[in-house]
Design a protein around this motif. Structure first.
Motif, PDB file in Angstrom:
ATOM      1  N   LEU A 188      -8.420  -3.227  -7.052  1.00 12.84           N
ATOM      2  CA  LEU A 188      -8.406  -1.864  -6.731  1.00 12.84           C
ATOM      3  C   LEU A 188      -9.183  -1.427  -5.038  1.00 12.84           C
ATOM      4  O   LEU A 188      -8.494  -1.074  -4.423  1.00 12.84           O
ATOM      5  N   ALA A 189      -9.967  -2.568  -4.988  1.00 10.60           N
ATOM      6  CA  ALA A 189     -10.514  -2.135  -3.448  1.00 10.60           C
ATOM      7  C   ALA A 189      -9.563  -2.677  -2.404  1.00 10.60           C
ATOM      8  O   ALA A 189      -9.838  -2.256  -1.382  1.00 10.60           O
ATOM      9  N   ARG A 190      -8.780  -3.617  -2.825  1.00 12.76           N
ATOM     10  CA  ARG A 190      -7.964  -3.878  -1.673  1.00 12.76           C
ATOM     11  C   ARG A 190      -6.698  -3.238  -1.514  1.00 12.76           C
ATOM     12  O   ARG A 190      -5.824  -3.644  -0.747  1.00 12.76           O
ATOM     13  N   LEU A 191      -6.325  -2.323  -2.422  1.00 10.70           N
ATOM     14  CA  LEU A 191      -5.429  -1.538  -2.444  1.00 10.70           C
ATOM     15  C   LEU A 191      -5.181  -0.455  -1.046  1.00 10.70           C
ATOM     16  O   LEU A 191      -6.457  -0.156  -0.536  1.00 10.70           O
ATOM     17  N   PRO A 416       8.403   1.581  -0.723  1.00 10.94           N
ATOM     18  CA  PRO A 416       6.895   1.484  -1.233  1.00 10.94           C
ATOM     19  C   PRO A 416       6.049   0.914  -0.295  1.00 10.94           C
ATOM     20  O   PRO A 416       6.167   0.219   0.639  1.00 10.94           O
ATOM     21  N   GLN A 417       4.888   1.394  -0.427  1.00  9.41           N
ATOM     22  CA  GLN A 417       3.644   0.876   0.659  1.00  9.41           C
ATOM     23  C   GLN A 417       3.459  -0.609   0.339  1.00  9.41           C
ATOM     24  O   GLN A 417       3.626  -1.011  -0.887  1.00  9.41           O
ATOM     25  N   ARG A 418       3.149  -1.272   1.066  1.00 10.19           N
ATOM     26  CA  ARG A 418       2.464  -2.617   0.758  1.00 10.19           C
ATOM     27  C   ARG A 418       1.260  -2.436   0.065  1.00 10.19           C
ATOM     28  O   ARG A 418       0.323  -2.046   0.812  1.00 10.19           O
ATOM     29  N   PRO A 419       1.184  -2.995  -0.869  1.00 15.00           N
ATOM     30  CA  PRO A 419      -0.274  -2.642  -1.761  1.00 15.00           C
ATOM     31  C   PRO A 419      -1.407  -3.385  -1.292  1.00 15.00           C
ATOM     32  O   PRO A 419      -2.476  -3.321  -1.700  1.00 15.00           O
ATOM     33  N   GLY A 420      -1.373  -4.558  -0.633  1.00 13.55           N
ATOM     34  CA  GLY A 420      -2.219  -5.457  -0.304  1.00 13.55           C
ATOM     35  C   GLY A 420      -3.071  -6.102  -1.153  1.00 13.55           C
ATOM     36  O   GLY A 420      -4.158  -6.454  -0.987  1.00 13.55           O
ATOM     37  N   ILE A 421      -2.522  -6.489  -2.407  1.00 13.13           N
ATOM     38  CA  ILE A 421      -3.160  -7.376  -3.293  1.00 13.13           C
ATOM     39  C   ILE A 421      -2.424  -8.500  -3.720  1.00 13.13           C
ATOM     40  O   ILE A 421      -1.315  -8.737  -3.643  1.00 13.13           O
TER      41      ILE A 421
END
Length: 421
Positions: A188-191, A416-421
């Motif tokens: 969640l923190a990395r989103l 879609p956004q790049r979720p970064g997880i």
């Protein structure tokens, strides 16, 4: 969508599925699993019944959604709300684990009520974040994953956690549930949640303007009738299925295995398969089809009871009912996402969730009265008749649902956004 984008979306789906699961398990354990432990330690039926009031916060999601929508973090609005509430819930579960079933009952109720508030509250930004981040084409799949997660949560919360408690003691279930929540905090923190300024100016009466704005959406009023009526009748039949099987002579262990574990697994599988069907034929056509399927499941159970068809037929009817619940849940959760407006995800989701819970709680009460007056056959016949009326409402709503499900939500939905997880 390229492979990197698909992988990112799948990571988001898994994260939101896990969050749905770990937020559901504590409430299910407290309300459905823990009463067995309470009874073993001498709690009266009245005490156990009053303890169920800890589940009341779910009715008031529409109020809990307001601060989530109004009070914004500078960056990552819904993400920060979700993290804070999940962390608070984990801390509270650890606190509960340090008590004992022999502790003051009012104090235990207060802790359980607080846990229910936090779990209900955290569900709002989690789902608002899912609506915001997932592309429109992924909402049906998200509904299926959420429904499956809740069925699995019921198996774990009302079954597995009881086994954990009996083997490792009072603390173990609460520490496991807290650990599950903490596992979600890092992803969640990395989103990366894109924060767009709200293009809609604040109205003079913001609370009622938000709620009335939801109902002013095209097709929202018909959809709301479907939302209110689609699930509670099959849900009420499922609630009384265990007593029915017991009264038909099935041993308690078999009832737990069939209606508990077996029904949960069947419901989870039906949730995922239902999502595939909705994606293939569209939500507009799926809505009346799934309602007719739920009616068929109720009629099958009614016929099995009325004709005294035997235990095998009752089991088949029970699994049909679990399948109908899974498919309908997927449809409802997906459409709740479609009917949540941009910049209003939290308040629209909270309002719909409250309406969904309200009838889910009230219909079983009426079904119980019908059961006492006319037996299982009369109750099931009444639920089937009500479900037939729901099929008519679904037919009326199918076109507006189809239009809403295909309408553009925002310009970036298909990117879609790049979720970064």
């Amino acid at each position: 969508m390229n492979r990197a984008g698909e992988a990112g979306v799948w990571r988001l789906q898994l994260l939101f599925g896990w969050l749905s699961f770990v937020l559901a398990v504590p409430s299910i354990y407290l309300l459905l699993g823990l009463p067995l432990v309470m009874r073993e330690h001498g709690w009266s039926g009245t005490d156990i019944g009053l303890f169920q009031l800890a589940g009341l916060p779910a009715v008031f999601k529409f109020l809990l959604a307001l601060p989530v929508q109004r009070y914004r973090f500078q960056r990552g609005h819904y993400r920060h709300w979700a993290m804070v509430l999940c962390l608070l819930l984990a801390v509270l579960l650890v606190l509960v684990s340090q008590q004992a079933i022999t502790a003051d009952r009012l104090y235990l109720f207060g802790l359980a009520f607080a846990a229910s508030v936090l779990a209900t509250w955290a569900d709002i930004p989690v789902n608002a974040l899912a609506i915001k981040l997932l592309p429109q084409s992924q909402r049906v799949r998200a509904g299926g994953i959420r429904s499956a997660a809740l069925f699995l949560g019921a198996i774990v919360g009302a079954g597995v956690m009881l086994l954990v408690q009996s083997r490792w003691g009072w603390q173990a279930p609460f520490l496991l549930m807290a650990g599950g929540l903490l596992l979600a905090l890092l992803p969640l923190a990395r989103l990366r949640e894109r924060d767009a300024p709200d293009a809609t100016p604040a109205p003079a009466n913001p609370v009622f303007a938000d709620w009335s704005g939801y109902f002013r959406q095209p097709g929202a009023r018909l959809w709301t009738w479907v939302l209110l009526s689609s699930f509670p009748f099959v849900g009420a039949a499922w609630l009384y299925l265990k007593p029915l099987l017991l009264d038909q002579g099935m041993p308690v262990q078999q009832v737990a295995l069939i209606a508990g574990v077996g029904g949960g697994v069947v419901g989870a599988v039906a949730s995922l398969l239902g999502g595939r069907v909705i994606q293939r034929i569209g939500p507009g056509r799926a809505t009346p089809l799934f309602m007719v399927g739920a009616l068929g499941a109720l009629l099958a159970l009614t016929a099995a009871v009325g004709l005294q068809a035997g235990m095998a037929w009752l089991v088949v009817a029970a699994f049909l009912l679990a399948s109908a619940m899974g498919a309908v849940s997927t449809l409802v959760f997906a459409l709740m996402m479609f009917f949540s407006r941009e910049h209003r995800q939290a308040v629209d989701y909270g309002l719909q969730a409250s309406l969904f819970v309200l009838t889910r709680m009230l219909v079983p009460v009426a079904a119980g009265v019908l059961l006492d007056r006319s037996g299982y056959l009369g109750m099931l016949a009444g639920l089937s008749l009500a479900m037939a009326l729901v099929c008519g409402v679904a037919l009326l709503a199918r076109r507006s649902i189809a239009v809403t499900a295909t309408a553009p939500y925002r310009a970036a939905d298909d990117q879609p956004q790049r979720p970064g997880i």
